[in-house]
Design a protein around this motif. Sequence first.
Motif, PDB file in Angstrom:
ATOM      1  N   PRO A   1       0.822  -1.213   0.000  1.00  0.00           N
ATOM      2  CA  PRO A   1       0.000   0.000   0.000  1.00  0.00           C
ATOM      3  C   PRO A   1       0.855   1.262   0.000  1.00  0.00           C
ATOM      4  O   PRO A   1       1.950   1.290   0.570  1.00  0.00           O
ATOM      5  CB  PRO A   1      -0.797  -0.103   1.309  1.00  0.00           C
ATOM      6  N   VAL A   2       0.346   2.313  -0.635  1.00  0.00           N
ATOM      7  CA  VAL A   2       1.071   3.581  -0.748  1.00  0.00           C
ATOM      8  C   VAL A   2       0.417   4.661   0.110  1.00  0.00           C
ATOM      9  O   VAL A   2       1.072   5.560   0.618  1.00  0.00           O
ATOM     10  CB  VAL A   2       1.121   4.007  -2.241  1.00  0.00           C
ATOM     11  N   THR A   3      -0.889   4.573   0.284  1.00  0.00           N
ATOM     12  CA  THR A   3      -1.592   5.549   1.121  1.00  0.00           C
ATOM     13  C   THR A   3      -2.833   4.891   1.718  1.00  0.00           C
ATOM     14  O   THR A   3      -3.372   3.939   1.134  1.00  0.00           O
ATOM     15  CB  THR A   3      -2.024   6.794   0.308  1.00  0.00           C
ATOM     16  N   ASP A   4      -3.247   5.406   2.881  1.00  0.00           N
ATOM     17  CA  ASP A   4      -4.476   4.869   3.477  1.00  0.00           C
ATOM     18  C   ASP A   4      -5.664   5.808   3.248  1.00  0.00           C
ATOM     19  O   ASP A   4      -6.715   5.629   3.817  1.00  0.00           O
ATOM     20  CB  ASP A   4      -4.281   4.615   4.973  1.00  0.00           C
TER      21      ASP A   4
ATOM     22  N   LYS B   1      -7.677  -6.945  -3.092  1.00  0.00           N
ATOM     23  CA  LYS B   1      -6.673  -5.896  -2.822  1.00  0.00           C
ATOM     24  C   LYS B   1      -5.472  -6.094  -3.760  1.00  0.00           C
ATOM     25  O   LYS B   1      -4.916  -7.190  -3.844  1.00  0.00           O
ATOM     26  CB  LYS B   1      -6.178  -5.984  -1.371  1.00  0.00           C
ATOM     27  N   SER B   2      -5.145  -5.038  -4.477  1.00  0.00           N
ATOM     28  CA  SER B   2      -4.020  -5.158  -5.411  1.00  0.00           C
ATOM     29  C   SER B   2      -3.170  -3.886  -5.410  1.00  0.00           C
ATOM     30  O   SER B   2      -2.388  -3.680  -6.324  1.00  0.00           O
ATOM     31  CB  SER B   2      -4.542  -5.453  -6.820  1.00  0.00           C
ATOM     32  N   ASN B   3      -3.367  -3.025  -4.401  1.00  0.00           N
ATOM     33  CA  ASN B   3      -2.602  -1.764  -4.296  1.00  0.00           C
ATOM     34  C   ASN B   3      -2.666  -0.982  -5.605  1.00  0.00           C
ATOM     35  O   ASN B   3      -1.656  -0.583  -6.169  1.00  0.00           O
ATOM     36  CB  ASN B   3      -1.148  -2.050  -3.889  1.00  0.00           C
ATOM     37  N   HIS B   4      -3.889  -0.807  -6.051  1.00  0.00           N
ATOM     38  CA  HIS B   4      -4.176  -0.164  -7.344  1.00  0.00           C
ATOM     39  C   HIS B   4      -4.509   1.308  -7.107  1.00  0.00           C
ATOM     40  O   HIS B   4      -5.463   1.625  -6.401  1.00  0.00           O
ATOM     41  CB  HIS B   4      -5.362  -0.917  -7.975  1.00  0.00           C
ATOM     42  N   LEU B   5      -3.717   2.185  -7.699  1.00  0.00           N
ATOM     43  CA  LEU B   5      -3.991   3.631  -7.648  1.00  0.00           C
ATOM     44  C   LEU B   5      -4.338   4.117  -9.047  1.00  0.00           C
ATOM     45  O   LEU B   5      -3.751   3.663 -10.030  1.00  0.00           O
ATOM     46  CB  LEU B   5      -2.760   4.417  -7.186  1.00  0.00           C
ATOM     47  N   ALA B   6      -5.290   5.060  -9.118  1.00  0.00           N
ATOM     48  CA  ALA B   6      -5.562   5.727 -10.406  1.00  0.00           C
ATOM     49  C   ALA B   6      -5.205   7.197 -10.238  1.00  0.00           C
ATOM     50  O   ALA B   6      -5.738   7.877  -9.353  1.00  0.00           O
ATOM     51  CB  ALA B   6      -7.029   5.568 -10.787  1.00  0.00           C
ATOM     52  N   LEU B   7      -4.273   7.666 -11.070  1.00  0.00           N
ATOM     53  CA  LEU B   7      -3.823   9.064 -11.016  1.00  0.00           C
ATOM     54  C   LEU B   7      -4.385   9.792 -12.229  1.00  0.00           C
ATOM     55  O   LEU B   7      -4.379   9.236 -13.344  1.00  0.00           O
ATOM     56  CB  LEU B   7      -2.298   9.117 -11.021  1.00  0.00           C
ATOM     57  N   VAL B   8      -4.877  10.988 -12.012  1.00  0.00           N
ATOM     58  CA  VAL B   8      -5.626  11.658 -13.084  1.00  0.00           C
ATOM     59  C   VAL B   8      -5.007  13.006 -13.446  1.00  0.00           C
ATOM     60  O   VAL B   8      -4.638  13.795 -12.562  1.00  0.00           O
ATOM     61  CB  VAL B   8      -7.095  11.879 -12.640  1.00  0.00           C
ATOM     62  N   ILE B   9      -4.912  13.236 -14.760  1.00  0.00           N
ATOM     63  CA  ILE B   9      -4.564  14.575 -15.268  1.00  0.00           C
ATOM     64  C   ILE B   9      -5.728  15.040 -16.142  1.00  0.00           C
ATOM     65  O   ILE B   9      -5.977  14.457 -17.205  1.00  0.00           O
ATOM     66  CB  ILE B   9      -3.269  14.580 -16.118  1.00  0.00           C
TER      67      ILE B   9
END
Length: 440
Positions: free
Chosen positions: A304-307, A333-341
């Motif tokens: 995990p990167v953030t809670d 759970k797969s520690n999946h983040l979506a970052l958006v621009i």
Amino acid sequence: MSKRVVIIGGGFAGLAAGVDLSERGYDVQLLERRNHLGGRAYSFADAQTGDTVDNGQHLFMGCYVHTIAFLKKIHCLDKLKFQTRPQIDFLDTEHLFTTFDCPPLPAPFHVLAGLFRLQGLTVGDKLRALNIGKALRGKAAKNGALSVTEWLKTLHQSARIRERFWYPMAIATLNENPDIASAKMLKKVLQEAFGAGREASALGISSVGLSELYTDGAQAFIESRGGKIHLRAQVDKLLRNDGKVIAVALKNGERLEADYVISAVPPNVLGEILDEEARRNEFAYLEKLHSAPIVSINLWFDKPVTDREFIGLLGTRVQWLFNKDLLNPQKPKSNHLALVISAAHDYMALTKTQLVELALAELHQLIPASREANLLHSTIVKERDATLSHTVASDDLRPHPQTSLTNFFLAGDWTNTGLPATIESAVLSGHTAAALIARS
Ligand SMILES: Cc1cc2nc3c(=O)[nH]c(=O)nc-3n(C[C@H](O)[C@H](O)[C@H](O)COP(=O)(O)OP(=O)(O)OC[C@H]3O[C@@H](n4cnc5c(N)ncnc54)[C@H](O)[C@@H]3O)c2cc1C
């Protein structure tokens, strides 16, 4: 015999129109070019992880009254989770977390209190933010066609509060650079979201993939009332005669007769399916409407990167981080983040490697602990025509649903609903087109 309505396009607008008209007893025939419904709000299975990936994170708001009613009607509202109070975490490049957290006060005091609690702004910035509230209520809201930046400057909003509060909000809701985005549309957002009760400002997020949120429910509703959804049915041309559209011709050579036709496709597609004469005259405005892109960078890590569920990022090119494991609790759970621009004009030409490097560098900068996590996989979604480009000029070009062809109506988020081109605008446009048919 029921009157036949052909609806072109299976996004929120077309489906909302289809649901309304099938409920009213019309023979709904919905034509969708792709092999799935959902248009610009859909999800797919990631080939490597099997995780459901949205084509871009979509946020809903409590003020999306038409969307909420639509989801309720098709029995899907329980898949949308709303905050109990409007709250957004922001993180800046100095590692300062600050929360826009609106206490239980009547509108608009909840927003003002939320603003006063924000860190990183001076007392002067916060006091001058009151000018915005006054402008929204008073005559200053009529001060011509201004860009967001121009409007904020006329109201003495400092560079700091613009960068740290108003611009993130404008870019997230209008998907356009504040220097060219329409102030009129930002005012509408602020009035809708912050002028009503506290619930109106709360954010809603789908707890399932976007397609699962509404497409099956809408299809089942339409089909249970005798309507039909045609997938892989690309409309080639509208066939008109004597001031009416009499049929639509499909790319596969088929032809479908219609009593009424609703176009629920984006402006560039409408231009393609109209004949030359219509394109040159009544619909000449279509050429002047442009779109704005959104890039989504999906990253999977080994830890995990953030809670936090989601964070607005300040001072970086990536603007939002969404923690998909927490937002979609049913998914493994797969520690999946979506970052958006958003308003991603400058990023469309970047390669996948460049976008992943950019996202990782900014993630490492903002959340130093993320350097401990190893990147396992990435998927990029570039939506070139994500939304209408809400420039100042676009405000007066957006068409009304009624056309000079007596049985042909326009829907779609980009039409003149009075709202920015969002899901709420799409659903409202579908309702309006359906209501016009019912009345005619
Ligand atoms: C990455 C991204 C993030 C977004 N974030 C948000 C958000 O947070 N909140 C929000 O409210 N909105 C957001 N939006 C905007 C939202 O997705 C749109 O406003 C909405 O989905 C538009 O719906 P629509 O039905 O008007 O158009 P569309 O969804 O574009 O539907 C048009 C349909 O017509 C079909 N079609 C095209 N040509 C033909 C043809 N010739 N024949 C038959 N069918 C055809 C298309 O395949 C499509 O399914 C976002 C959009 C994107 C792309």
